[in-house]
Design an enzyme around this catalytic site. Structure first.
Site, short mmCIF file in Angstrom:
data_model
loop_
_atom_site.label_atom_id
_atom_site.label_comp_id
_atom_site.label_asym_id
_atom_site.label_seq_id
_atom_site.Cartn_x
_atom_site.Cartn_y
_atom_site.Cartn_z
N HIS A 51 -10.17 -5.52 -3.42
CA HIS A 51 -8.82 -5.71 -2.88
C HIS A 51 -8.93 -6.04 -1.40
O HIS A 51 -9.82 -5.56 -0.70
CB HIS A 51 -7.94 -4.48 -3.09
CG HIS A 51 -8.55 -3.20 -2.62
ND1 HIS A 51 -9.55 -2.55 -3.32
CD2 HIS A 51 -8.34 -2.45 -1.51
CE1 HIS A 51 -9.92 -1.47 -2.67
NE2 HIS A 51 -9.20 -1.37 -1.55
N ILE A 52 -8.00 -6.85 -0.95
CA ILE A 52 -7.96 -7.29 0.45
C ILE A 52 -6.73 -6.66 1.10
O ILE A 52 -5.60 -6.85 0.63
CB ILE A 52 -7.87 -8.82 0.55
CG1 ILE A 52 -9.03 -9.48 -0.21
CG2 ILE A 52 -7.85 -9.25 2.02
CD1 ILE A 52 -8.99 -11.00 -0.22
N HIS A 53 -6.95 -5.90 2.17
CA HIS A 53 -5.83 -5.33 2.92
C HIS A 53 -5.29 -6.39 3.89
O HIS A 53 -6.06 -7.00 4.63
CB HIS A 53 -6.29 -4.15 3.78
CG HIS A 53 -6.80 -2.96 3.01
ND1 HIS A 53 -6.05 -1.82 2.85
CD2 HIS A 53 -7.98 -2.74 2.39
CE1 HIS A 53 -6.77 -0.92 2.16
NE2 HIS A 53 -7.93 -1.47 1.87
N ASP A 67 0.85 -1.19 0.00
CA ASP A 67 0.00 0.00 0.00
C ASP A 67 0.89 1.25 0.00
O ASP A 67 1.88 1.32 0.73
CB ASP A 67 -0.93 -0.01 1.22
CG ASP A 67 -2.09 0.95 1.06
OD1 ASP A 67 -3.23 0.48 0.92
OD2 ASP A 67 -1.85 2.18 1.05
N ASN A 126 -12.69 -3.24 2.55
CA ASN A 126 -13.62 -2.11 2.55
C ASN A 126 -14.56 -2.27 1.37
O ASN A 126 -14.11 -2.56 0.25
CB ASN A 126 -12.85 -0.79 2.47
CG ASN A 126 -12.00 -0.55 3.69
OD1 ASN A 126 -12.39 -0.89 4.81
ND2 ASN A 126 -10.83 0.03 3.49
N GLN A 180 -14.58 2.31 0.95
CA GLN A 180 -13.81 1.87 -0.22
C GLN A 180 -13.52 3.06 -1.12
O GLN A 180 -14.43 3.82 -1.46
CB GLN A 180 -14.60 0.80 -0.99
CG GLN A 180 -13.84 0.23 -2.17
CD GLN A 180 -14.62 -0.87 -2.90
OE1 GLN A 180 -15.74 -1.21 -2.52
NE2 GLN A 180 -14.02 -1.39 -3.95
N VAL A 221 -11.07 2.69 -3.93
CA VAL A 221 -10.69 2.19 -5.27
C VAL A 221 -11.70 1.11 -5.67
O VAL A 221 -11.79 0.07 -5.00
CB VAL A 221 -9.26 1.63 -5.28
CG1 VAL A 221 -8.91 1.11 -6.67
CG2 VAL A 221 -8.25 2.69 -4.84
P1 AMP Z 1 -9.69 1.25 0.02
O1 AMP Z 1 -9.82 2.53 0.77
O2 AMP Z 1 -10.07 0.02 0.77
O3 AMP Z 1 -10.36 1.32 -1.34
O4 AMP Z 1 -8.15 1.05 -0.22
C1 AMP Z 1 -7.44 1.63 -1.27
C2 AMP Z 1 -6.00 1.59 -0.87
O5 AMP Z 1 -5.22 1.79 -2.02
C3 AMP Z 1 -5.62 2.68 0.13
O6 AMP Z 1 -5.12 2.07 1.33
C4 AMP Z 1 -4.54 3.47 -0.60
O7 AMP Z 1 -3.50 3.91 0.25
C5 AMP Z 1 -4.06 2.48 -1.63
N1 AMP Z 1 -3.48 3.06 -2.82
C6 AMP Z 1 -3.94 4.12 -3.53
N2 AMP Z 1 -3.14 4.36 -4.59
C7 AMP Z 1 -2.16 3.42 -4.55
C8 AMP Z 1 -1.02 3.14 -5.37
N3 AMP Z 1 -0.73 3.87 -6.46
N4 AMP Z 1 -0.22 2.11 -5.00
C9 AMP Z 1 -0.50 1.36 -3.91
N5 AMP Z 1 -1.55 1.58 -3.11
C10 AMP Z 1 -2.37 2.60 -3.42
#
Ligand code: AMP
Length: 115
Positions: A100-102, A31, A87, A94, A96
């Protein structure tokens, strides 16, 4: 043509990403804004918008994603435990729209949030 998601652009090499794992089904990247010492995102290559759009035909992929989480957490040295977060949607925080799984670990995580 449908617009590529941020994560598809990273997979396609259009935006840099720090890959920790990749295969034909999924990738794992660090991340960019880590919330813990280890913060990895496990992402299917298939641009499923969110967990809410997961379908029966994705059953095998869903299993692969969880197995990847378990294996990557082990490889990242998270033997003491870790948190897995998905998320989902607007109220789920969420940002993005590509499933995706954190994986969060490397420090004690309290409460139920990602922080
Ligand atoms: P979410 O909020 O669950 O949609 O998580 C999206 C995650 O993507 C966040 O934790 C961001 O920090 C991460 N993120 C956004 N842009 C990038 C990137 N270019 N490379 C890696 N992680 C990213």
């Amino acid at each position: 043509m449908q617009t590529k998601t941020l994560f598809t652009r990273i997979m396609d090499g259009e935006i840099p990403g720090h890959f920790v794992y990749q295969d034909e089904h999924l990738v794992a990247i660090r991340d960019i804004n880590p919330a813990a010492p280890v913060h990895v995102l496990v992402i299917p290559r298939k641009p499923i918008p969110s967990l809410a759009e997961l379908e029966e035909e994705d059953a095998e992929l869903a299993g692969r994603l969880l197995l990847a989480v378990s294996r990557i957490a082990r490889e990242e040295g998270l033997a003491r435990g870790y948190r897995v977060v998905i998320n989902t949607g607007e109220e789920g925080g969420q940002t993005v729209p590509h499933l995706h799984i954190h994986i969060l670990g490397g420090r004690a995580l309290t409460g139920h949030g990602t922080a």
